[in-house]
Design a protein around this motif. Sequence first.
Motif, short mmCIF file in Angstrom:
data_model
loop_
_atom_site.label_atom_id
_atom_site.label_comp_id
_atom_site.label_asym_id
_atom_site.label_seq_id
_atom_site.Cartn_x
_atom_site.Cartn_y
_atom_site.Cartn_z
N ASP A 406 0.77 -1.18 0.10
CA ASP A 406 -0.01 0.02 0.08
C ASP A 406 0.72 1.30 -0.13
N ASN A 407 2.14 0.98 -0.41
CA ASN A 407 3.05 2.18 -0.56
C ASN A 407 3.32 2.89 0.89
N GLN A 408 3.15 2.15 1.91
CA GLN A 408 3.28 2.70 3.29
C GLN A 408 4.59 2.40 3.79
N SER A 409 5.34 3.06 4.30
CA SER A 409 6.68 2.87 4.64
C SER A 409 6.68 1.80 6.12
N THR A 410 7.61 0.84 6.12
CA THR A 410 7.75 0.04 7.28
C THR A 410 8.85 0.33 8.16
N LEU A 411 9.23 1.48 8.11
CA LEU A 411 10.04 2.03 9.33
C LEU A 411 9.33 2.23 10.57
N HIS A 412 9.73 1.48 11.64
CA HIS A 412 9.20 1.49 13.02
C HIS A 412 10.13 1.92 13.92
N ALA A 413 9.76 3.29 14.58
CA ALA A 413 10.29 3.64 15.70
C ALA A 413 10.08 3.20 17.09
N ILE A 414 11.14 2.36 17.77
CA ILE A 414 10.93 1.80 18.90
C ILE A 414 11.60 2.28 20.09
N PRO A 415 10.99 2.91 21.00
CA PRO A 415 11.57 3.47 22.38
C PRO A 415 12.34 2.08 23.18
N ALA A 416 13.46 2.54 23.84
CA ALA A 416 13.79 1.55 24.58
C ALA A 416 12.79 1.43 25.87
N SER A 417 12.58 0.03 26.30
CA SER A 417 11.50 -0.20 27.36
C SER A 417 12.27 -0.24 28.53
N GLN A 418 13.45 -0.48 28.57
CA GLN A 418 14.24 -0.21 30.12
C GLN A 418 15.76 -0.45 29.66
N GLY A 419 16.41 0.02 30.64
CA GLY A 419 17.97 0.18 30.66
C GLY A 419 18.62 0.08 31.87
N VAL A 420 19.63 -0.47 31.83
CA VAL A 420 20.38 -0.55 33.22
C VAL A 420 21.74 -0.34 32.85
N MET A 421 22.50 0.53 33.86
CA MET A 421 24.01 0.73 33.90
C MET A 421 24.75 -0.39 34.69
N VAL A 422 25.88 -0.86 34.29
CA VAL A 422 26.80 -1.55 35.05
C VAL A 422 28.08 -1.03 35.40
N ARG A 423 28.81 -1.07 36.12
CA ARG A 423 30.09 -0.53 36.66
C ARG A 423 31.26 -1.64 36.79
N ASP A 424 32.31 -1.01 36.63
CA ASP A 424 33.61 -2.03 36.72
C ASP A 424 34.20 -1.84 38.24
N GLY A 425 35.44 -2.33 38.57
CA GLY A 425 35.94 -2.28 39.76
C GLY A 425 35.00 -2.70 41.10
N SER A 426 35.08 -1.54 42.02
CA SER A 426 34.40 -2.20 43.35
C SER A 426 32.95 -2.09 42.96
N PHE A 427 32.39 -1.94 41.71
CA PHE A 427 30.65 -2.24 41.49
C PHE A 427 30.67 -3.47 40.60
N ALA A 428 31.86 -3.84 40.31
CA ALA A 428 31.75 -5.02 39.38
C ALA A 428 30.51 -6.06 39.54
N ASN A 429 30.20 -6.61 40.91
CA ASN A 429 28.90 -7.38 41.20
C ASN A 429 28.05 -6.67 41.85
N VAL A 430 27.86 -5.41 41.60
CA VAL A 430 26.70 -4.77 42.07
C VAL A 430 25.64 -4.28 41.01
N ASN A 431 24.53 -4.94 41.17
CA ASN A 431 23.43 -4.39 40.50
C ASN A 431 22.77 -3.03 40.63
N LEU A 432 22.91 -2.29 39.55
CA LEU A 432 22.69 -0.87 39.59
C LEU A 432 21.22 -0.37 39.00
N ALA A 433 20.28 -1.57 39.08
CA ALA A 433 18.90 -1.13 38.62
C ALA A 433 18.23 -0.05 39.26
N GLY A 434 17.66 1.07 38.53
CA GLY A 434 16.89 1.95 39.31
C GLY A 434 18.03 3.29 39.13
N THR A 435 19.13 3.15 38.92
CA THR A 435 20.06 4.34 38.95
C THR A 435 19.71 5.12 37.74
#
Length: 536
Positions: A406-435
Amino acid sequence: MIEGRFNLQLTGNNRIIPSYALGQVRDNGGVILAQMTVTESAFPIENDSDWRGKWVIWRTFYSVAFHMAREFDVERFSSHNEPNHPASFIDPEPWLQRLRIASDAIQAAIEDVNALYDKDLTPRIKAPVSAGTVGAGHTDYGIPALASIDVDFRGAKPAGFQLFHTYAYQTYSSNLTTSARDFSTIDNDIRNTLPSHISPLPIAITEFNVHTGANYDAMIESSDTLSRAVRFGNIVRNYAAIGVNELFAFKFGLTSYNGNFPVQKNGMLFTDNVSQPFNHGSMTRSAEVYRLFNKGFGPGANILRHTVSGQGADRLQVMTSFNPTSNVISVFSVNESGSSQPMELDLTAFQVPNGNTAIIEDVSQWRSGVIRSVETINNGLLQPGNQPDQTVWLITIPVAPQTAADNQSTLHAIPASQGVMVRDGSFANVNLAGTDPVYARNHGANADERAAVFLQFDLPQDWNPDDLVLAVLNVPIAPLSAARIRYTLTFTALISTTGIPIPLPGTMPLPFARMCCQATKSGIVWSTALARSPIF
């Protein structure tokens, strides 16, 4: 014993743990060329009857080749680096004798690995691996080896035997005309020298760059300097255009060096020269140019003939390819002419549908290998505008239709649903969900300051992964404060209506960002997540 040595840290400038480094290269789809040199002083052969000396050399090559083939699927080997170079010189006759012993051992090792471990590896031995092109390295080492390529270490000519499979040399010439002339001479000599029953050999350049490490050490520029990266792009384009089959840029990392500068500036990747396992991290501009070239002209891509016309067209050094598997046209364009040049691509011969989207990635003073723009094809033409001086572009053009019936573009914009940061060093085994906010950054000295971001995008449930044509991570930037920039992340997926996939372009501009769909947000930590998630 061999396995133990591969787990030891190498001394000298190239600080690596071989097993870890080779495993990483293999797991990321890299091609490994094992260059093994056994010197006359450490591995002497007293005379032609010294079978003990020959056996020690044979056993050494067999053991190393067996281990590398079994553990890392290595097929490419060479036996003496630059035999004509003063630093590693060996006379042509003993060099050829040792090549015969090494070749027999390597081919036997790969044959045994295939039989014992159900692999399908093919020996790809390279010689003479000489320094320079048409000089003594070619005439004194290459020509005699070519003439007797069917002779084994016993002096016999077994049916089907071939001493080496690729003609290899090493050169640092940035003169494009001279490089093409010398390549043609070598190619003609190969065809005229080989025994009649041996097919012409492919040609590899197993070391090349704009400058040697020593030359870079005498100047302020490095492989990350834009002008050197653009010149590197033109050298790569030229070698591929004249017919070189394999290219190995030297060297892999900016390893430590005791010279005018503390690192070897011909390296491609920034390197941790202090802490095990001595990882290689961010890419120099030259490495980004090389990545773009390999993306468009890797295995499966067929180089196309093209016509460049119009005023000032000679300012752009262009190469084009078509990959029939992915149904994609790639255009690699280098501008080091001193001025900007307009570009227009006529794609009518490929019947690219109107409205199709193409992407332009570039290395320039503004970007380092990421997307410059997304362009639309109209009436068979792509008009990306002016290519500035001192830039390298890769234009990726999917040929498959990108609009529905139907000549409609099939381009879809999908926002990120969630994200989480991780850190090295003393934070290497620390979950930072919610930061909040999350950030991605590197730090050369403080491991606590290294951070990566994992993003989740929920794709439509009815989508077919095989229909994905382009995937772009959109990162609009707006000031959050004087110290921070906030990123709004959108994943744009372009779905083909014909079901012909292409490799994802991998254009994420964040330094340590990765796409992750393998783990839950609450369970992600640095120490385990970075080891298992795919780089997008």
